[in-house]
Design a protein around this motif. Structure first.
Motif, PDB file in Angstrom:
ATOM      1  N   SER A  63       0.576  -1.036   0.166  1.00 45.78           N
ATOM      2  CA  SER A  63       0.146   0.063  -0.060  1.00 45.78           C
ATOM      3  C   SER A  63       1.123   1.394   0.043  1.00 45.78           C
ATOM      4  O   SER A  63       0.760   2.286   0.118  1.00 45.78           O
ATOM      5  N   ARG A  92      -8.350   5.448   3.449  1.00 47.09           N
ATOM      6  CA  ARG A  92      -9.278   4.643   2.712  1.00 47.09           C
ATOM      7  C   ARG A  92      -9.100   4.540   1.842  1.00 47.09           C
ATOM      8  O   ARG A  92      -9.263   2.671   1.757  1.00 47.09           O
ATOM      9  N   GLU A  93      -6.767   4.448   0.989  1.00 50.11           N
ATOM     10  CA  GLU A  93      -6.878   3.152   0.220  1.00 50.11           C
ATOM     11  C   GLU A  93      -6.095   1.860   0.876  1.00 50.11           C
ATOM     12  O   GLU A  93      -6.179   1.155   0.511  1.00 50.11           O
ATOM     13  N   GLU A  96      -8.858  -0.450   2.277  1.00 53.58           N
ATOM     14  CA  GLU A  96      -9.746  -0.965   0.707  1.00 53.58           C
ATOM     15  C   GLU A  96      -8.762  -2.118   1.005  1.00 53.58           C
ATOM     16  O   GLU A  96      -8.612  -3.633  -0.001  1.00 53.58           O
ATOM     17  N   ARG A  97      -7.364  -2.431   0.525  1.00 56.81           N
ATOM     18  CA  ARG A  97      -5.878  -3.216   0.815  1.00 56.81           C
ATOM     19  C   ARG A  97      -6.412  -4.566   1.629  1.00 56.81           C
ATOM     20  O   ARG A  97      -6.527  -5.453   1.547  1.00 56.81           O
ATOM     21  N   PHE A  99      -9.607  -5.090   3.561  1.00 55.40           N
ATOM     22  CA  PHE A  99     -10.331  -5.035   3.547  1.00 55.40           C
ATOM     23  C   PHE A  99     -10.353  -7.001   2.533  1.00 55.40           C
ATOM     24  O   PHE A  99     -11.113  -7.439   2.730  1.00 55.40           O
ATOM     25  N   ALA A 100      -9.798  -6.556   1.204  1.00 56.35           N
ATOM     26  CA  ALA A 100      -9.514  -7.229   0.641  1.00 56.35           C
ATOM     27  C   ALA A 100      -8.841  -8.684   0.980  1.00 56.35           C
ATOM     28  O   ALA A 100      -8.941  -9.298   0.423  1.00 56.35           O
ATOM     29  N   SER A 150     -16.184   0.696   7.510  1.00 58.45           N
ATOM     30  CA  SER A 150     -16.260   1.108   6.301  1.00 58.45           C
ATOM     31  C   SER A 150     -14.514   1.494   5.868  1.00 58.45           C
ATOM     32  O   SER A 150     -14.413   0.794   6.830  1.00 58.45           O
ATOM     33  N   THR A 151     -14.631   1.617   4.194  1.00 56.90           N
ATOM     34  CA  THR A 151     -13.596   2.197   4.016  1.00 56.90           C
ATOM     35  C   THR A 151     -13.495   3.890   4.626  1.00 56.90           C
ATOM     36  O   THR A 151     -11.943   4.201   4.319  1.00 56.90           O
ATOM     37  N   ASP A 152     -14.804   4.213   4.629  1.00 57.66           N
ATOM     38  CA  ASP A 152     -14.449   5.338   4.893  1.00 57.66           C
ATOM     39  C   ASP A 152     -14.631   5.618   6.693  1.00 57.66           C
ATOM     40  O   ASP A 152     -14.480   7.395   7.075  1.00 57.66           O
TER      41      ASP A 152
END
Length: 265
Positions: A63, A92-93, A96-97, A99-100, A150-152
């Motif tokens: 990341s 957020r980015e 996202e990584r 969470f994936a 959430s990602t937020d």
């Protein structure tokens, strides 16, 4: 033969006092074996922790950032380069990584949890009594608990670091538990129990065989459940998935018995 036993008892009678030091030696050997097993288990868990930290660092590196104390970029010894703040990924980015990666491990686990054939082949993956499986389940619980909504979500640096490390530990714990389960297979079962598992595997093939009659598939399904009863615990979700493979019209075991749930929930 009589002379042999006569000589044996004469020896025991003359050297009876050896019994006590020999008992002490036997007890010492038993304690040594137990201590050795405990040390192996502790080393295994320590290795798991270190691998988790490395995995967390790798996630952070992919990341483009390192998060939290004690989690370093794999190339931390290389000369530092100055990056503009705009080139660094946002929270957020990074989420996202994470969470994936989190979802990927969960999907790999569910591939065992919901596949009865895999559970029969590798029963340790669903057995919380196995140390490495138990460690994986604890790592899963921790990662799930630390996962933001959430990602937020707005997280502190400490919260981000904790979640990052938890996902790393979760991924490594799964890999280790999976390798151990594939190594063990059905070795923890007795010979009669292994035969039951073998029969269950064969019957399962009939139960999901579309070329078999529906009656044959229903009977095979019932016998599969009987063979693994008491050996492998199937989740309600795994039973539902299997029933759908056998036949959509197959009666659900969840509805065949009265519900004990509180109506208020």
């Amino acid at each position: 033969m009589d002379a042999f036993f006569s000589g044996l008892w004469q020896f025991v009678g003359s050297y009876w006092w050896l019994i006590f030091p020999l008992m002490g030696v036997a007890g010492g050997i038993g304690k040594s074996i137990e201590a050795s097993a405990k040390r192996r288990h502790e080393r295994r868990l320590e290795t798991l922790r270190v691998k988790g930290e490395i995995k967390a660092a790798q996630i952070a590196a992919r990341s483009g950032r390192a998060v939290g104390a004690g989690i370093q970029h794999p190339d931390a010894t290389a000369p530092a380069t100055v990056e503009s703040s705009s080139s660094l990924p946002t929270d957020r980015e990074l989420l996202e990584r994470l969470f994936a990666d989190h979802d990927d491990v969960t999907a790999r686990w569910l591939d065992y949890e919901l596949d009865v054939a895999k559970l029969i082949a590798f029963p340790a993956m669903s057995d919380g009594r196995q140390p490495l499986t138990a460690e994986f389940l604890r790592a899963k619980k921790t990662a799930d608990a630390l996962r933001p909504a959430s990602t937020d979500a707005k997280l502190s640096e400490k919260q981000m670091a904790e979640y990052l490390e938890a996902v790393g530990n979760y991924a490594v714990a799964f890999d280790v538990a999976e390798r151990d389960a594939r190594r063990l297979r059905d070795s923890s079962f007795t010979e009669p129990e292994r035969k039951r598992l073998d029969r269950a595997q064969q019957l399962l093939k009939v139960a999901v065989d579309e070329s078999a009659t529906q009656a044959e598939r229903n009977v095979a399904y019932k016998r599969v459940r009987e063979e693994i009863d008491g050996l492998i615990a199937l989740s309600d979700e795994a039973v539902e998935v299997l029933q759908k493979k056998v036949a959509p019209q197959l009666p659900s075991t969840n509805t065949s018995a009265p519900s004990h749930k509180d109506p208020g929930h």
